[in-house]
Design a protein around this motif. Structure first.
Motif, short mmCIF file in Angstrom:
data_model
loop_
_atom_site.label_atom_id
_atom_site.label_comp_id
_atom_site.label_asym_id
_atom_site.label_seq_id
_atom_site.Cartn_x
_atom_site.Cartn_y
_atom_site.Cartn_z
N ARG A 82 8.81 1.23 112.71
CA ARG A 82 9.90 1.96 113.37
C ARG A 82 9.38 3.02 114.33
O ARG A 82 9.76 3.07 115.50
N ILE A 83 8.48 3.88 113.82
CA ILE A 83 7.97 4.99 114.64
C ILE A 83 6.77 4.54 115.47
O ILE A 83 6.63 4.89 116.64
N GLY A 84 5.91 3.73 114.82
CA GLY A 84 4.67 3.31 115.49
C GLY A 84 4.93 2.61 116.80
O GLY A 84 4.22 2.83 117.79
N SER A 85 5.96 1.78 116.85
CA SER A 85 6.21 1.03 118.07
C SER A 85 6.66 1.95 119.21
O SER A 85 6.24 1.77 120.36
N SER A 86 7.48 2.96 118.90
CA SER A 86 7.91 3.90 119.95
C SER A 86 6.73 4.73 120.45
O SER A 86 6.55 4.92 121.66
N ALA B 262 5.91 -8.98 109.13
CA ALA B 262 5.14 -9.39 110.31
C ALA B 262 5.60 -8.70 111.60
O ALA B 262 4.85 -8.63 112.56
N MET B 263 6.82 -8.16 111.62
CA MET B 263 7.32 -7.53 112.85
C MET B 263 6.36 -6.41 113.28
O MET B 263 5.77 -6.47 114.36
N GLY B 264 6.18 -5.41 112.44
CA GLY B 264 5.23 -4.33 112.76
C GLY B 264 3.80 -4.77 112.54
O GLY B 264 2.88 -4.33 113.24
N GLY B 265 3.60 -5.66 111.56
CA GLY B 265 2.25 -6.07 111.19
C GLY B 265 1.57 -6.93 112.22
O GLY B 265 0.33 -7.03 112.25
N VAL C 296 -0.73 -6.85 121.70
CA VAL C 296 -1.16 -5.61 122.34
C VAL C 296 -2.69 -5.56 122.45
O VAL C 296 -3.25 -5.39 123.54
N LEU C 297 -3.36 -5.75 121.31
CA LEU C 297 -4.82 -5.63 121.31
C LEU C 297 -5.50 -6.80 122.00
O LEU C 297 -6.53 -6.63 122.65
N SER C 298 -4.92 -8.00 121.90
CA SER C 298 -5.56 -9.13 122.59
C SER C 298 -5.48 -8.94 124.10
O SER C 298 -6.42 -9.25 124.82
N ALA C 299 -4.37 -8.39 124.58
CA ALA C 299 -4.27 -8.10 126.02
C ALA C 299 -5.31 -7.07 126.42
O ALA C 299 -6.00 -7.22 127.43
N LEU C 300 -5.45 -6.03 125.61
CA LEU C 300 -6.42 -4.96 125.90
C LEU C 300 -7.86 -5.49 125.84
O LEU C 300 -8.68 -5.18 126.71
N ASN C 301 -8.14 -6.30 124.83
CA ASN C 301 -9.52 -6.78 124.65
C ASN C 301 -9.92 -7.82 125.69
O ASN C 301 -11.04 -7.81 126.17
N HIS C 302 -9.01 -8.70 126.02
CA HIS C 302 -9.36 -9.79 126.93
C HIS C 302 -9.12 -9.46 128.40
O HIS C 302 -9.70 -10.08 129.28
N LEU D 295 -6.67 6.02 120.48
CA LEU D 295 -5.44 6.31 119.73
C LEU D 295 -4.61 5.04 119.54
O LEU D 295 -4.07 4.80 118.45
N LEU D 296 -4.53 4.22 120.57
CA LEU D 296 -3.77 2.98 120.49
C LEU D 296 -4.36 2.04 119.43
O LEU D 296 -3.64 1.44 118.64
N ARG D 297 -5.68 1.97 119.41
CA ARG D 297 -6.34 1.11 118.41
C ARG D 297 -6.07 1.63 116.99
O ARG D 297 -5.83 0.86 116.06
N ASP D 298 -6.11 2.94 116.84
CA ASP D 298 -5.81 3.58 115.55
C ASP D 298 -4.39 3.26 115.10
O ASP D 298 -4.14 2.90 113.95
N LEU D 299 -3.48 3.41 116.03
CA LEU D 299 -2.07 3.17 115.75
C LEU D 299 -1.85 1.71 115.35
O LEU D 299 -1.14 1.40 114.39
N CYS D 300 -2.49 0.80 116.09
CA CYS D 300 -2.37 -0.63 115.78
C CYS D 300 -2.90 -0.92 114.38
O CYS D 300 -2.32 -1.72 113.64
N ASP D 301 -3.99 -0.26 114.02
CA ASP D 301 -4.56 -0.45 112.69
C ASP D 301 -3.54 -0.03 111.62
O ASP D 301 -3.33 -0.73 110.63
N THR D 302 -2.88 1.09 111.85
CA THR D 302 -1.87 1.57 110.91
C THR D 302 -0.71 0.58 110.81
O THR D 302 -0.21 0.29 109.73
N MET D 303 -0.30 0.04 111.95
CA MET D 303 0.81 -0.92 111.94
C MET D 303 0.44 -2.19 111.19
O MET D 303 1.22 -2.72 110.40
#
Lengths: 77, 515
Positions: free
Chosen positions: B446-450, B486-489, B495-501, B471-479
């Protein structure tokens, strides 16, 4: 409205935003209301839209969208 | 002169004018005094050829497409001969179809979806007859043997789930089909429901016999009016013919089935939120355990599967587990109906055994991008699936190989994207999608996505880019670790695949060069 092709959908959405202003004109023709929809199961032929929970249109372009709206507005309510 | 023609009733074909073509064909036949037998079949799934018109010949069906109303008179003039410019020759020899392994989709595009006689003439209800000769444990054993895994996305072995429901004593059990198909790039569930509804009904009936459930629900997207209509009509016909109801084919065992319109939220495709919605409540995710197989719909043991999972069952029972199991690789047995969508030349339905590569699907079947530009990325497995760059296109399509590269097969939907798309904006969209669609029950989602959208915005505007990427990587880890479903998970996957690739789209390369 839904999209298989992301950039094409965005273009049509832009067109829709303009239409919303137009359709409120109240010149006696039928009013067209637009609602976003997440998915119509037509991803292989996006962008797609549905009229009145029934009629489907796919591979929508700005031009075909304008024609469709013209047609819809002319039908007597 | 008698003429048998086939024009699909699938909603994609209808959207492309199939009804108008059918009307023109009927009028032209009447005008010429031709005795026309017009069959409204399902779609073969070659959508760039729809409306696809087929003519019955002594040597099999011959295809023409895409047919417009203006082509109809010319087709009659040419006597539906191979010389017509729209002719593709024998339908089943079209490479796109010939190279497939149509197992679950064997009937789709061939038969009239609503004709029970047609269904019975093409192996329909052979699986149910086999199932009626077995007890519940026997059916479950067959499904376990087949290696069938849930086709909705999670890939959990279907037979194991059924075994749990069978082994949980209760006076009332349910079978629920999750037909809230909402993953981007997917339409295989829709095709089954519109183009072969009895197959889904038969699969659910076999599941009911396996676990001793007396009632079932099909939870269908409200945006699928054609599918809803086809299912309701097929259920009524099956009931009349004794394939559903209090006494199935005189066996003394009963099963009834009804269609429910979904609530129009992505989260309602999550199985526990779907149960809440079916119970008339707001679609909010339930904590697991207890599993729905033990405490499911209205608190009772419930089999929940996707449309394609149930649709695979009749053939497994009818031809035996080994027949199905012989397709595929490793622990991914059988076939998957892949769906090619997005920026692709030949979009459509491709059913093959697991093990093909993504590149083969994109180029050998898909014919490359529609725009003619290079395919830069694909998103596989819906809005929560990873973006894969060209360097991953040789990955074999199987559950474990995809898990090994941090991706998912999901429901088999593939969205091709060319090199004009900004992948950082796609990453932002993934977070935004989660913020909009989150049910709100758990904090990371709920909060992480915003917060995720805000952090990506800071990265894109170049504000403390390096720190914000951390910070984004940290947040993704928490999610990933902390979300309830699976929605938040899984939102971090795209997000990360776009950033990594595609770091250059996030301005990362530019920063490195500037420094």
């Amino acid at each position: 409205l839904t999209g298989g092709s992301i950039s094409a959908t965005e273009r049509v959405v832009l067109r829709e935003t303009r239409l919303e202003a137009v359709s409120l004109g109240g010149d006696g023709s039928r009013q067209v209301t637009l609602e976003p929809v997440y998915c119509l199961g037509q991803c292989a032929c996006g962008p797609a839209l549905m009229v009145d929970d029934e009629r489907l249109e796919v591979r929508v372009t700005a031009a075909s969208f304008d024609n469709l709206v013209e047609d819809l507005r002319e039908v007597a309510p | 002169m008698s003429l048998t023609l086939y024009i699909p009733r699938d909603s994609t074909a209808l959207a492309l004018g199939a009804d108008r073509v059918a009307a023109a064909v009927a009028a032209e036949a009447a005008k010429r005094g031709v005795d026309l037998h017009l069959v409204r079949n399902g779609s073969r799934g070659m959508f760039w050829l729809e409306p696809l018109l087929e003519v019955a010949t002594p040597t099999g069906r011959v295809a023409f497409g895409p047919v417009a109303v203006a082509d109809v008179a010319g087709l009659f003039d040419a006597d539906f001969g191979a010389g017509h410019p729209l002719c593709h020759g024998a339908t089943e020899a079209i490479p796109y179809l010939q190279k497939q392994q149509r197992v679950t989709f064997a009937r789709i595009g061939v038969t009239d979806p609503l004709s029970l006689d047609d269904y019975l003439a093409h192996e329909g209800y052979a699986g149910l007859r086999q199932a009626l000769a077995l007890d519940g444990a026997g059916i479950v054993a067959e499904v376990i043997q087949s290696g069938l895994r849930g086709r909705g996305g999670a890939g959990f072995p279907a037979g194991i789930k059924w075994k749990t429901v069978l082994g949980t004593p209760a006076a009332q059990k349910y079978v629920v089909c999750n037909a809230d198909e909402g993953d981007s790039g997917t339409f295989s569930d829709r095709m089954v429901m519109e183009d072969d509804p009895y197959m889904l009904i038969e699969g659910m009936t076999i599941a009911a016999l396996a676990v001793a459930a007396s009632h079932g629900y099909i939870y269908v997207r409200a945006e699928y009016p054609h599918a809803i209509r086809a299912l309701k009509q097929a259920i009524a016909t099956a009931e009349e013919a004794g394939y559903l109801g209090a006494d199935i084919l005189g066996s003394g065992r009963g099963f009834t089935l009804e269609v429910r319109k979904a609530a129009g939220a992505y989260i309602c495709g999550e199985e526990t939120a779907m149960l809440e919605s079916l119970e008339g409540k707001r679609g909010i995710v339930r904590a697991k355990p207890p599993l729905p197989a033990v405490v499911g719909l209205f608190g009772q043991p419930t089999v929940i599967n996707n449309v394609i999972s149930f649709a695979s069952v009749p053939l497994i029972l009818g031809r035996g587990a080994t027949f199905y199991r012989d397709y595929g690789v490793g622990r991914s047995r059988g076939t998957l109906p892949f769906q090619l969508a997005g920026n692709i030349k030949h979009g459509g339905l491709v059913e093959t055994a697991f093990g093909l590569t993504l590149r083969e699907l994109l180029y050998d079947f898909g014919g490359g991008s529609l725009s003619g530009r290079p395919i830069r990325a694909v998103q596989m497995g819906g809005p929560l699936g990873a973006y894969l760059p060209e360097s991953r296109f040789d990955t074999p399509l199987d559950y474990e190989a995809f898990a090994a590269i941090g991706a998912v097969l999901g429901h088999g939907g593939i969205v091709a994207i060319d090199d004009t798309v900004d992948m950082a904006r796609q990453a932002r969209y993934a977070m935004e999608f989660c913020a909009i669609e989150s049910c709100g029950k758990c904090t990371p989602c709920r909060i992480g996505s915003s917060r995720g959208v805000e952090v990506i915005d800071r990265i894109l505007t170049g504000r403390e880019r390096t720190q914000n990427i951390t910070l984004l990587r940290d947040l993704c880890d928490t999610m990933v670790q902390g979300s309830l479903c699976a929605m938040g998970g899984m939102t971090p996957y795209p997000v990360l695949s776009a950033l990594n690739h595609f770091p250059e789209d996030f301005g990362v390369v530019m920063t490195a060069q500037a420094a």
